[in-house]
Every structure is written in C-alpha cells, then in structure tokens.
Design an enzyme around this catalytic site. Sequence first.
Site, PDB file in Angstrom:
ATOM      1  N   ASP A  68       1.180  -1.480   0.264  1.00  0.00           N
ATOM      2  CA  ASP A  68       0.180   0.031  -0.255  1.00  0.00           C
ATOM      3  C   ASP A  68       0.658   1.341  -0.650  1.00  0.00           C
ATOM      4  O   ASP A  68       2.284   1.024   0.430  1.00  0.00           O
ATOM      5  CB  ASP A  68      -0.919   0.030   1.162  1.00  0.00           C
ATOM      6  CG  ASP A  68      -0.164  -0.648   2.236  1.00  0.00           C
ATOM      7  OD1 ASP A  68       0.837  -0.013   3.175  1.00  0.00           O
ATOM      8  OD2 ASP A  68      -1.422  -1.095   3.400  1.00  0.00           O
ATOM      9  N   ASN A 137      -7.897  -3.212  14.135  1.00  0.00           N
ATOM     10  CA  ASN A 137      -9.545  -3.409  13.876  1.00  0.00           C
ATOM     11  C   ASN A 137      -9.356  -5.045  12.555  1.00  0.00           C
ATOM     12  O   ASN A 137      -9.791  -5.330  11.962  1.00  0.00           O
ATOM     13  CB  ASN A 137      -9.801  -2.381  12.954  1.00  0.00           C
ATOM     14  CG  ASN A 137      -9.502  -1.879  11.553  1.00  0.00           C
ATOM     15  OD1 ASN A 137      -8.574  -2.333  11.605  1.00  0.00           O
ATOM     16  ND2 ASN A 137      -9.731  -0.796  11.365  1.00  0.00           N
ATOM     17  N   HIS A 139      -7.364  -4.934  10.004  1.00  0.00           N
ATOM     18  CA  HIS A 139      -7.190  -4.584   8.749  1.00  0.00           C
ATOM     19  C   HIS A 139      -5.675  -5.665   8.235  1.00  0.00           C
ATOM     20  O   HIS A 139      -4.962  -5.741   8.666  1.00  0.00           O
ATOM     21  CB  HIS A 139      -7.049  -3.135   8.022  1.00  0.00           C
ATOM     22  CG  HIS A 139      -5.789  -2.272   8.873  1.00  0.00           C
ATOM     23  ND1 HIS A 139      -6.094  -0.640   9.015  1.00  0.00           N
ATOM     24  CD2 HIS A 139      -4.805  -2.330   8.906  1.00  0.00           C
ATOM     25  CE1 HIS A 139      -4.656  -0.202   8.901  1.00  0.00           C
ATOM     26  NE2 HIS A 139      -4.401  -1.618   9.688  1.00  0.00           N
ATOM     27  N   GLU A 144      -9.588  -2.493   5.723  1.00  0.00           N
ATOM     28  CA  GLU A 144     -10.496  -2.040   6.727  1.00  0.00           C
ATOM     29  C   GLU A 144     -11.866  -3.184   6.374  1.00  0.00           C
ATOM     30  O   GLU A 144     -12.115  -3.475   5.843  1.00  0.00           O
ATOM     31  CB  GLU A 144     -11.017  -0.269   6.689  1.00  0.00           C
ATOM     32  CG  GLU A 144     -10.120   0.685   5.961  1.00  0.00           C
ATOM     33  CD  GLU A 144      -9.201   0.477   7.477  1.00  0.00           C
ATOM     34  OE1 GLU A 144      -8.582  -0.228   9.105  1.00  0.00           O
ATOM     35  OE2 GLU A 144      -8.610   1.744   7.578  1.00  0.00           O
TER      36      GLU A 144
HETATM   37  P1  PGA Z   1       1.756  -1.899  12.580  1.00  0.00           P
HETATM   38  O1  PGA Z   1       0.811  -1.331  11.331  1.00  0.00           O
HETATM   39  O2  PGA Z   1       3.044  -3.315  12.395  1.00  0.00           O
HETATM   40  O3  PGA Z   1       2.009  -0.473  12.674  1.00  0.00           O
HETATM   41  O4  PGA Z   1       1.535  -1.978  13.960  1.00  0.00           O
HETATM   42  C1  PGA Z   1       0.015  -2.701  11.539  1.00  0.00           C
HETATM   43  C2  PGA Z   1      -0.689  -2.154  10.299  1.00  0.00           C
HETATM   44  O5  PGA Z   1      -1.477  -1.905  10.734  1.00  0.00           O
HETATM   45  O6  PGA Z   1      -1.443  -2.982   9.458  1.00  0.00           O
END
Ligand code: PGA
Length: 244
Positions: A68, A137, A139, A144
Amino acid sequence: MVNILIYHSYKELSRAAAEEIASQIQRKADSVLGLATGGTPEGVYDELIDIHKRQNLSFRSVVTFNLDEYVGLGSDDPNSYRYYMTKRLFSHIDIPKDQYFLPDGTNENLLQECEDYEKLITSRGGIDLQLLGIGHNGHIGFNEPGTPFSTKTHTVTLKQQTIEANSRYFHTIEDVPKQAITMGIESILNSKRIILLASGKKKASAVKRLIEGTVDESFPASALHLHPNTTIFIDRDAASLLDD
Ligand code: PGA
C-alpha cells in the site's frame, strides 16, 4: 488453514520471519516478495539486512511489491511508504531500483494506477511470499473492516482508528492522509504463501479474533483462513489472550 508459530520475543519472531524470506530467495533467486510497512516488519528488515551482509544473501534478482501507499505523498515525503522502504531496506541491499514497486499515490488517475499495479503483479508471475502486519481492527494492507474479500488493488478511505494508530508518525493527526491505495484482499490471497506478523499486547485481541473467530468481512484478516499456506508469526505478548 493457518499455521501459528509463537516466539519468546519480537527479536526472535523477526529473525525467524527473515530466515523464512531468506530461504524463499535461496530456493528461487527471482522470487517475487510482497512487502509491508508499519512498526512490526522493521525488525524483519533489520534481520534481512544482517543476513544480506553476513551471509551474502543477494536480492539482485528479487522483485518486490508493497501492499500500500498513502494518496498524495510523493517518494521524498518521509511519511510515504516508498521513503520508509528505501530507508529501512532497499538502500541497504543489492536490489536494483527498477525491481521494487509501490503504488504511486501521486498519480492523478488513481483508478488507472490501481489497475496498472494489479497487472504489474500478474505480469511478474504473482507474489511468491507476502509479508503482512495486522491492524487493531483486523485490517490487512489498508483493507478496512467491511472490505469485500473479492477486492483487487483499490483506493480506500481510512477509518478513524487507523488514522489515529498511524498518527504517531506525523506531526499532527490532521497531517495523516485520509486515503490510500492498497492491494485488495483477493490480491493478497493470490499470493502463494503468506506470513503475518503480530507483536505485543496491543495486538493480542486482534490475534485472538484472527485465530479463534469466524471468517467474516467485518474482520479482514479472517480471510487468511481461506488461503492454503498462511503462517502467523506472533510473540508471547500477542499470543497472551489465546485459549490454551
Ligand atoms: P503496525 O501496523 O505494524 O505499525 O502495528 C500494522 C498494520 O496496521 O497493518
């Protein structure tokens, strides 16, 4: 079907995931890797750089696609994922500049950008090994809750929870872009192999739902149960809420 590996510490988890990636490259020098940003994979990138330097692991023939990118942030913006990847990994290894790809969030035609990105992945033979983190959440990438499992690369509007979680990298929460381009859930499931990383107590409830919950579009990571070869690498803190 998901396999679960639990490690003592974040450091061990990172080393083990990096060794998996290294053996993928040793088996197939021109592997296509799917890469992720965020805090969790930083340790894996450090370990991969270490393996590259100490054991001469070469990325000369490797191709990578990131999951992304924020809409509107160019490559010289320190908060763009292209900048992150260059700083954290690409500038330390021998991967040629024309062999790593991220969606271009500055393209004025975002729809075209998404289509082209998806086609580019296919034209390179698809992803051999995809690295993933998981949001609080559920994702994966920026898919999302509520994202249909059939989505390919697309533009998304970020949920408030994601904006808040990512605001730690920005001066103010208002600076966090509201949109991003992300590979879709189907694009992710098309990878031949998937490694999902989760570390720390703050991820424990997401990990519990991923492992013990139902397969449901309200929790995007649950789609991984539909994939034939996914391994979840977690540390003890992230595993702390799991049933025995
Ligand atoms: P993080 O993010 O590794 O910074 O916890 C993971 C994500 O949001 O996919």
